[in-house]
Design a protein around this motif. Structure first.
Motif, PDB file in Angstrom:
ATOM      1  N   ASP A  56      -5.049   2.447 -14.018  1.00  0.00           N
ATOM      2  CA  ASP A  56      -6.009   2.549 -12.928  1.00  0.00           C
ATOM      3  C   ASP A  56      -7.402   2.135 -13.401  1.00  0.00           C
ATOM      4  O   ASP A  56      -8.116   1.391 -12.725  1.00  0.00           O
ATOM      5  N   VAL A 105       0.835  -1.204   0.000  1.00  0.00           N
ATOM      6  CA  VAL A 105       0.000   0.000   0.000  1.00  0.00           C
ATOM      7  C   VAL A 105       0.872   1.257   0.000  1.00  0.00           C
ATOM      8  O   VAL A 105       1.924   1.316   0.646  1.00  0.00           O
ATOM      9  N   ARG A 106       0.434   2.245  -0.756  1.00  0.00           N
ATOM     10  CA  ARG A 106       1.177   3.499  -0.832  1.00  0.00           C
ATOM     11  C   ARG A 106       0.994   4.316   0.446  1.00  0.00           C
ATOM     12  O   ARG A 106      -0.065   4.249   1.076  1.00  0.00           O
ATOM     13  N   PRO A 107       1.992   5.098   0.839  1.00  0.00           N
ATOM     14  CA  PRO A 107       1.835   5.941   2.033  1.00  0.00           C
ATOM     15  C   PRO A 107       0.801   7.031   1.777  1.00  0.00           C
ATOM     16  O   PRO A 107       0.553   7.422   0.627  1.00  0.00           O
ATOM     17  N   SER A 109      -5.924   2.758  -0.790  1.00  0.00           N
ATOM     18  CA  SER A 109      -5.588   4.162  -1.031  1.00  0.00           C
ATOM     19  C   SER A 109      -6.735   4.915  -1.693  1.00  0.00           C
ATOM     20  O   SER A 109      -6.596   6.099  -1.998  1.00  0.00           O
ATOM     21  N   ASN A 161      -7.089   8.975   3.197  1.00  0.00           N
ATOM     22  CA  ASN A 161      -7.734   9.044   1.892  1.00  0.00           C
ATOM     23  C   ASN A 161      -8.676  10.234   1.798  1.00  0.00           C
ATOM     24  O   ASN A 161      -8.803  10.868   0.749  1.00  0.00           O
ATOM     25  N   ARG A 184      -4.409   3.547   6.224  1.00  0.00           N
ATOM     26  CA  ARG A 184      -4.535   2.551   5.164  1.00  0.00           C
ATOM     27  C   ARG A 184      -4.229   1.136   5.635  1.00  0.00           C
ATOM     28  O   ARG A 184      -5.016   0.211   5.349  1.00  0.00           O
ATOM     29  N   HIS A 191      -6.437  13.262   1.464  1.00  0.00           N
ATOM     30  CA  HIS A 191      -5.880  13.286   0.108  1.00  0.00           C
ATOM     31  C   HIS A 191      -6.925  13.755  -0.894  1.00  0.00           C
ATOM     32  O   HIS A 191      -6.632  14.600  -1.769  1.00  0.00           O
TER      33      HIS A 191
END
Length: 355
Positions: A284, A17-19, A115, A144, A65, A147
């Motif tokens: 994506d 998983v992305r930070p 994410s 999330n 996450r 973001h």
């Protein structure tokens, strides 16, 4: 025998998983506090608007996450228990190898989703230490949400409340309609038990999955969920899809209908969020199509259109007849044709109940 190596799924998901976005410790603390408060505020707005008497609200569980990944693995364990029992007679070597493969796959999928998901109402939770199965849990994924609000350039407080309105609607649905949670669980169990577990059939399902991947790369509509289902499962999946389209559409309808009175910038948020849903890179979009996420986006739109049409023509009390019993739920055809549902459910021997 494990269908999925859950520990490996968690490890894989957390590693991949992305930070989240860069925030200070104080910014993170304030975001968590505000999300918990707004989740409580949202309950009153949703209950008043929907006219559904639900369980008393609890502040949302706010996670990062990795926390979302761990929570969903716990839920998957509960949901897949019937399949685990069914596969107990498979050869041990097949189960051992297969569980590690699926553990890696599930971990990778969860890393992708972790994410993107803003929040959810977790229907299926492990029993607490006393052995009681909790009704559910409202969960919000703080990084999330932060973001998304930054990416969209919208007012943080308005966006956070808007998200809470959607997720709180799900809590109200599943705690205010006593039979709904077990109906969904029963349908999912029936779907799993309709699986064919012999080796030949499993190989056929794998070939179908490969074909779906190839079709998706060509720009087709193939997705893995539809590719691996049996004919018996399709009928069950149609019922599950119909009820999930209803509850997701209802959530979308409520968040926008309540919005203008409590979320001043709701129109701006909806417009920007819709563009965000439809965007993304080619890769994506490909992954979203394969995982059935594009289908879920259609559910939001179709379900919201169904709810809006019924409420406009029959009022909120007329729409709420949908929650009377499993027999009053719309099927997939009625989701697309709300008047067919109104004709079947709202018309009585003394004449139509439409307002």
């Amino acid at each position: 025998m494990q269908v999925i190596d859950w520990d490996l799924a968690v490890t894989t998901g957390v590693r991949l998983v992305r930070p989240g976005p860069q925030v200070s410790r104080e910014e993170a603390r304030q975001a968590v506090l505000e999300l918990r408060r707004l989740s409580r505020d949202a309950e009153g707005h949703v209950r008043e608007f929907t006219r559904i008497d639900s369980a008393p609200p609890e502040a949302a569980t706010v996670v990062d996450r990795p926390g979302w990944i761990r929570a969903n693995v716990d839920g998957f364990r509960v949901v897949l228990e019937p399949l685990t029992q069914k596969m107990s007679n498979m050869p041990a070597i097949v189960g051992a190898v297969g569980s590690r493969i699926t553990g890696l796959e599930v971990g990778a999928v969860l890393a992708f989703l972790a994410s993107r998901v803003l929040g959810q109402y977790e229907l299926f939770l492990p029993p607490d230490p006393s052995g009681v199965a909790p009704a559910g849990r409202l969960t919000l994924v703080a990084p999330n949400i932060v973001h998304a609000e930054r990416e969209l350039g919208v007012d943080p407080r308005d966006f956070r409340l808007w998200v809470c309105l959607h997720e709180e609607t799900h809590r109200v649905q599943f705690t205010g309609v006593p039979w709904l949670r077990e109906y969904v669980r029963g349908q999912m169990t029936e779907f799993l038990l309709a699986s064919e577990m012999d080796l030949t059939t499993l190989l056929e399902r794998l070939r179908a999955a490969s074909d779906a991947v190839a079709d998706a790369f060509k720009g087709g509509e193939g997705n893995l969920i539809e590719a691996i289902q049996t004919p018996e499962q399709k009928a069950v999946l149609d019922r599950v899809t119909a009820v999930m389209t209803l509850v997701e559409g209802h959530g979308d309808y409520v968040m926008d209908a309540v919005g203008p009175s409590v979320v001043p910038s709701v129109a701006e948020i909806r417009a920007k969020f819709q563009r965000r849903r439809e965007g993304g890179s080619r890769v994506d979009q490909l992954v979203r199509r394969l995982l059935g996420i594009e289908l879920k986006m259609k559910q939001y739109a179709e379900g919201s259109r169904f709810v809006r049409t019924v409420v406009d023509e029959a009022g909120m009390d007329g729409f709420n007849k949908v929650w009377t019993s499993p027999e009053t739920l719309p099927d997939r055809d009625e989701i697309a044709d709300p008047h067919a549902w109104m004709s079947r459910v709202l018309t009585t021997s003394s004449g139509p109940e439409l307002t």
